[in-house]
Scaffold this active site. Structure first.
Site, mmCIF file in Angstrom:
data_model
loop_
_atom_site.group_PDB
_atom_site.id
_atom_site.type_symbol
_atom_site.label_atom_id
_atom_site.label_comp_id
_atom_site.label_asym_id
_atom_site.label_seq_id
_atom_site.Cartn_x
_atom_site.Cartn_y
_atom_site.Cartn_z
ATOM 1 N N ASN A 78 -11.038 -2.184 -5.499
ATOM 2 C CA ASN A 78 -10.212 -1.276 -6.320
ATOM 3 C C ASN A 78 -10.829 -0.967 -7.689
ATOM 4 O OD1 ASN A 78 -7.080 -2.610 -5.016
ATOM 5 N ND2 ASN A 78 -8.168 -0.775 -4.387
ATOM 6 N N ASP B 21 0.827 -1.216 0.000
ATOM 7 C CA ASP B 21 0.000 0.000 0.000
ATOM 8 C C ASP B 21 0.861 1.266 0.000
ATOM 9 O OD1 ASP B 21 -2.355 1.424 -0.016
ATOM 10 O OD2 ASP B 21 -2.645 1.340 2.149
ATOM 11 N N ARG C 191 1.856 -4.765 6.235
ATOM 12 C CA ARG C 191 1.206 -3.715 5.440
ATOM 13 C C ARG C 191 2.090 -2.476 5.454
ATOM 14 N NH1 ARG C 191 -5.008 -2.064 4.553
ATOM 15 N NH2 ARG C 191 -4.624 -0.369 3.104
HETATM 16 C C1 IPE Z 1 -5.618 -2.577 -0.253
HETATM 17 O O1 IPE Z 1 -5.230 -1.254 -0.347
HETATM 18 C C2 IPE Z 1 -5.573 -3.241 -1.610
HETATM 19 C C3 IPE Z 1 -4.244 -3.432 -2.175
HETATM 20 C C4 IPE Z 1 -3.105 -3.119 -1.619
HETATM 21 C C5 IPE Z 1 -4.226 -4.058 -3.470
HETATM 22 P P1 IPE Z 1 -6.281 -0.066 -0.526
HETATM 23 O O2 IPE Z 1 -5.483 1.163 -0.638
HETATM 24 O O3 IPE Z 1 -7.211 -0.391 -1.632
HETATM 25 O O4 IPE Z 1 -7.085 -0.126 0.848
HETATM 26 P P2 IPE Z 1 -7.825 1.029 1.637
HETATM 27 O O5 IPE Z 1 -8.790 1.666 0.687
HETATM 28 O O6 IPE Z 1 -6.791 1.999 2.099
HETATM 29 O O7 IPE Z 1 -8.482 0.353 2.799
HETATM 30 C C1 IPE Z 2 -1.546 0.256 -3.362
HETATM 31 O O1 IPE Z 2 -1.315 1.622 -3.401
HETATM 32 C C2 IPE Z 2 -1.767 -0.346 -4.714
HETATM 33 C C3 IPE Z 2 -3.161 -0.711 -5.014
HETATM 34 C C4 IPE Z 2 -4.157 -0.622 -4.200
HETATM 35 C C5 IPE Z 2 -3.441 -1.213 -6.356
HETATM 36 P P1 IPE Z 2 -2.506 2.669 -3.443
HETATM 37 O O2 IPE Z 2 -2.877 2.914 -4.849
HETATM 38 O O3 IPE Z 2 -3.607 2.221 -2.561
HETATM 39 O O4 IPE Z 2 -1.794 3.963 -2.835
HETATM 40 P P2 IPE Z 2 -2.418 4.945 -1.752
HETATM 41 O O5 IPE Z 2 -2.823 4.108 -0.592
HETATM 42 O O6 IPE Z 2 -3.571 5.642 -2.396
HETATM 43 O O7 IPE Z 2 -1.288 5.851 -1.419
HETATM 44 MG MG MG Z 3 -4.017 2.472 -0.604
#
Ligand code: IPE
Ligand code: IPE
Ligand code: MG
Length: 244
Positions: free
Chosen positions: A67, A19, A187
């Site tokens: 997502n 993340d 995480r």
């Molecule tokens: C979880 O991260 C999904 C992945 C890392 C693929 P998100 O960024 O989607 O989760 P939230 O929205 O912060 O809970």
């Molecule tokens: C994780 O990074 C990757 C996916 C969820 C695909 P994010 O895209 O959630 O990045 P932040 O959390 O918005 O910074």
């Molecule tokens: Mg994220």
């Protein structure tokens, strides 16, 4: 705290919620997708490090069922990045005896992405090194619903009796069927939640949250997370060994 990994107590299964890609990019005044691209490099390093350490299973959360609700351009970018990742990495992964497995339903993915992913799974199917689980269009709840539906079907056909519905049986209907449960879930990005990741399998996992954004994570931080895991006292509902 120790500053070296105890090689006799390496976690067998590490799962990672990758993340913080978007925030990493925003901090640098770059579009979010640059963060996803940079995150791909981190993934290469982490797979290699886990393989070298003798980890049996590495599971990464690549794309959640939630997502899909992001802006279309970001979703498309991620779907194309998956193609790029597979094309770039597959030979190296295969050479290193990595076996790719997918957790999630691939059917809603764009055709080219799906085909590239399926090709990688086929190509590495008989490899005997680290198992690399990629959670793709994965959601813990969707996974449990999917298992319930299959069990209900088999119950209706008389293939399963009510008494046979056990933890082991339910586990065997999940995408992770046959896999040991994650010992350690990491995480990145400072968020402290599971976001629908491995809800059933994480019952007794140790959770380690690190502040670095995923593109800034590296093998040294992976080692630190493993050391933190090695300092935990896993009790599984029993009592501490020293107080027996
Ligand atoms: C979880 O991260 C999904 C992945 C890392 C693929 P998100 O960024 O989607 O989760 P939230 O929205 O912060 O809970
Ligand atoms: C994780 O990074 C990757 C996916 C969820 C695909 P994010 O895209 O959630 O990045 P932040 O959390 O918005 O910074
Ligand atoms: Mg994220």
């Amino acid at each position: 705290m120790q500053n070296e990994i105890d090689s006799n107590r390496i976690p067998k299964h590490i799962a990672i919620i990758m993340d913080g890609n978007g925030r990493w990019a925003s901090k640098r005044a770059l579009p979010r997708v640059f963060g996803h691209k940079a995150g791909m490099e981190t993934l290469r390093e982490v797979v290699r490090a886990c393989s070298d350490m003798g980890i049996e299973i590495l599971t990464v959360y690549a794309f959640s069922t939630e997502n899909w609700n992001r802006p279309t351009e970001e979703v498309s970018y991620l779907m194309n990045l998956l193609i790029e990742y597979m094309r770039k990495e597959i030979n190296e992964l295969n050479k290193n005896n990595v076996k790719i497995k997918i957790l999630g339903d691939l059917s809603p993915l764009p055709k080219v992405t799906r085909e590239e992913v399926e090709k990688a799974v086929r190509l590495t199917g008989s490899n005997t090194g680290i198992q690399f689980n990629i959670a793709l269009n994965y959601g813990g709840r969707a996974e449990i619903i999917n298992a319930c539906k299959k069990i209900a079907e088999e119950f209706k056909e008389g293939k399963i009796l009510k008494e046979q519905i056990t933890e082991e049986l339910i586990s065997s209907y999940l995408f992770t069927s046959g896999d040991i449960e994650p010992d350690l879930i990491i995480r990145t990005s400072g968020e402290k939640r599971l976001s629908n990741f491995l809800l059933w399998q994480s019952a007794y996992s140790e959770l380690v949250f690190v502040d670095e954004m995923w593109p800034d994570f590296n093998s040294r931080q992976l080692e630190k997370a493993i050391m933190e895991f090695q300092n935990r006292d896993r009790r599984f509902g029993l009592i501490k060994k020293s107080s027996e």
